[in-house]
Design a protein around this motif. Structure first.
Motif, PDB file in Angstrom:
ATOM      1  N   ASN A 105       0.834  -1.218   0.000  1.00 24.41           N
ATOM      2  CA  ASN A 105       0.000   0.000   0.000  1.00 24.41           C
ATOM      3  C   ASN A 105       0.859   1.255   0.000  1.00 24.41           C
ATOM      4  O   ASN A 105       0.572   2.224  -0.712  1.00 24.41           O
ATOM      5  CB  ASN A 105      -0.940  -0.002   1.221  1.00 24.41           C
ATOM      6  CG  ASN A 105      -2.186  -0.839   0.948  1.00 24.41           C
ATOM      7  OD1 ASN A 105      -2.900  -0.568  -0.012  1.00 24.41           O
ATOM      8  ND2 ASN A 105      -2.389  -1.882   1.733  1.00 24.41           N
ATOM      9  N   SER A 108       2.304   1.738  -3.383  1.00 32.71           N
ATOM     10  CA  SER A 108       1.248   2.135  -4.323  1.00 32.71           C
ATOM     11  C   SER A 108       1.106   3.649  -4.422  1.00 32.71           C
ATOM     12  O   SER A 108       0.833   4.192  -5.501  1.00 32.71           O
ATOM     13  CB  SER A 108      -0.067   1.517  -3.841  1.00 32.71           C
ATOM     14  OG  SER A 108      -1.092   1.882  -4.710  1.00 32.71           O
ATOM     15  N   ILE A 134      -3.387  -4.727  -5.358  1.00 32.49           N
ATOM     16  CA  ILE A 134      -3.323  -3.557  -4.453  1.00 32.49           C
ATOM     17  C   ILE A 134      -2.770  -2.345  -5.208  1.00 32.49           C
ATOM     18  O   ILE A 134      -3.343  -1.254  -5.168  1.00 32.49           O
ATOM     19  CB  ILE A 134      -2.430  -3.883  -3.223  1.00 32.49           C
ATOM     20  CG1 ILE A 134      -3.107  -4.916  -2.323  1.00 32.49           C
ATOM     21  CG2 ILE A 134      -2.091  -2.606  -2.447  1.00 32.49           C
ATOM     22  CD1 ILE A 134      -2.218  -5.466  -1.226  1.00 32.49           C
TER      23      ILE A 134
END
Ligand code: UDX
Length: 432
Positions: A105, A108, A134
């Motif tokens: 995450n 990302s 994700i």
């Protein structure tokens, strides 16, 4: 190339330092600010022969830096290695992937240009697919590539295993990342390392299959040792006789206590969890896990026999308590089962380990750390060689003993039975 290692444990720190030593610019990132500050001072949190010299050398020439700023470190880098822990979940056999997904995450939201994102941590098959999902939520699929590049580093030999790997496994579903990584690893390939490119899921499974096979090989020779003890055969002859067959190979064929460490126990359980998910029965690995879990009880029974079932107030010494030599790692060490059990039965335990005092035993009654072999064996009834440190291989027990001779139980077969018995000691070992 510009690399970012996320996680500075055994895998991230060793790989990051070695990559910097090959001429890459490497940022090692960790959320633990005290660990990062220690690393900047050249204080290494793990026991790995040769590592601190490499850290200091590459930190000095600025190829290696340390940071807690994960977003900026990712932005500055082209290749991101995920090297965080994937321990076994409590009361389960599956891997805990919370750290992996938390890092995914963070990555990302830090993709400012094309990135290759690599799982170097040991992750269950299909984890790469989950990471891809994700990151795709916030990023176009052509902005990144998720690659599996498992490590095969043994603790205590990690630098050598990095520089001279038997093979480099790259699992990706695109050609671009493969050619970039072939270039990254070219210094090792030119020294003879085999480079194989396969699918991402295959690379993820190669890691688990390799560790599970090594655990199987060790368990196999341990069970052969049990049979040898009953028949009166020397297990070392079996290991040599088998190992000369190139299809078998002589490495990882040494009988000993139950295997331990941060990988074999975790990885054998995780592959069973994966097989359950895909409804396949891995009966061999299940029996390996069971056999290894029973092994400490089997060796404890051997200790009871040696002491004629009289354990209370017996003085027992452990030489070495880590899961193997050349590491300070206690994870899943067989001493963590044997010492507390013996102490509960009333034994008085002293231990010496070259890597020092172990907090793992602080709650156990009558378990004492001694700073030298000599102090640890004084007054002992039974001396157990638990870990095959070189420090123990040339001990002259005769010079250490005043008065009654202790019994020796050599769980690593590091001594010659004839020599020890000639010094007047009762001597037991594994499979001999
Ligand atoms: C292992 C794998 O070898 C490595 O490739 C992977 O990346 C991480 O896990 P490690 O856990 O550091 O490395 O230790 P290893 O040297 O493999 O030993 C594992 C256990 O097997 C130890 O408890 C060791 O004592 C035992 N062992 C090993 C034996 O009992 N007999 C042997 O012949 C070899």
């Amino acid at each position: 190339m510009k690399l970012c290692m996320i996680g500075t444990g055994y895998v991230g720190l060793v790989s990051g330092v070695c990559f910097s030593d090959l001429g890459n610019d490497v940022i090692c990132v960790d959320k633990d600010i005290s660990k990062i500050n220690q690393l900047k001072k050249g204080n290494i949190p793990i026991y790995e022969p040769g590592l601190s010299e490499l850290v200091i050398k590459n930190y000095k020439n600025k190829r290696l830096t340390f940071s807690t700023d994960i977003n900026n470190s990712i932005k500055k880098s082209d290749i991101i290695f995920i090297c965080v822990g994937t321990p076994t979940k409590k009361n389960s056999s599956s891997a805990d992937l919370r750290q992996i997904y938390s890092v995914a995450n963070k990555i990302s939201s830090s993709i400012n240009k094309f990135k290759i994102i690599i799982t170097k941590s040991t992750v269950p098959v299909t984890t790469g697919d989950e990471i891809e999902k994700i990151i795709s939520k916030k990023n176009n699929k052509n902005k990144f590539s998720i690659v599996s590049n498992p490590e095969f580093l043994r603790e205590g030999e990690a630098i050598r295993d990095f520089i001279f790997p038997d093979r480099i496994v790259i699992g990706s579903n695109d050609k671009k990342s493969n050619s970039i990584l072939k270039n990254l690893y070219s210094p090792l390939i030119s020294k003879g390392a085999q480079y194989i490119h396969t699918s991402r899921r295959a690379a993820e499974l190669i890691k688990y299959a390799s560790n599970s096979f090594l655990a199987t090989k060790i368990t196999f020779i341990n069970e052969m040792a049990n049979l040898c003890e009953k028949i009166g055969i020397n297990i070392e002859d079996i290991s040599i006789g088998m190992g000369l067959d190139k299809r078998i190979g002589s490495r990882f064929l040494r009988a000993g206590p139950a295997y331990g460490g941060s990988c074999f126990p975790k990885d054998t359980k995780a592959i069973i969890s994966t097989s359950d998910k895909f409804k396949t029965n891995l009966s061999v690995i299940k029996s390996v896990i069971k056999s290894n879990e029973n092994r400490s009880n089997l060796l404890l029974n051997r200790i009871y026999e040696i002491l004629n079932k009289k354990i209370k107030n017996k003085k027992i010494t452990f030489l070495g308590v880590t899961f193997k030599a050349n590491t300070d790692d206690m994870r899943d060490s067989s001493s963590l089962k044997m010492i507390p059990t013996l102490s509960k039965k009333g034994a008085i335990i002293k231990y010496f380990d070259p890597t020092g005092y172990k907090i793992e035993f602080e709650k156990n009654k009558n378990v004492f750390y001694e700073k030298s072999v000599k102090k640890s064996v004084e007054g002992s009834d039974l001396v157990i060689i638990h870990t095959e440190w070189n420090d123990f291989k040339s001990i002259n027990f005769k010079n250490l003993v005043k008065g009654k001779k202790f019994i020796i139980y050599d769980m690593r077969n590091i001594y010659s039975p004839a020599k020890i018995k000639a010094q007047g000691f009762k001597y037991f070992s594994i499979g001999r």
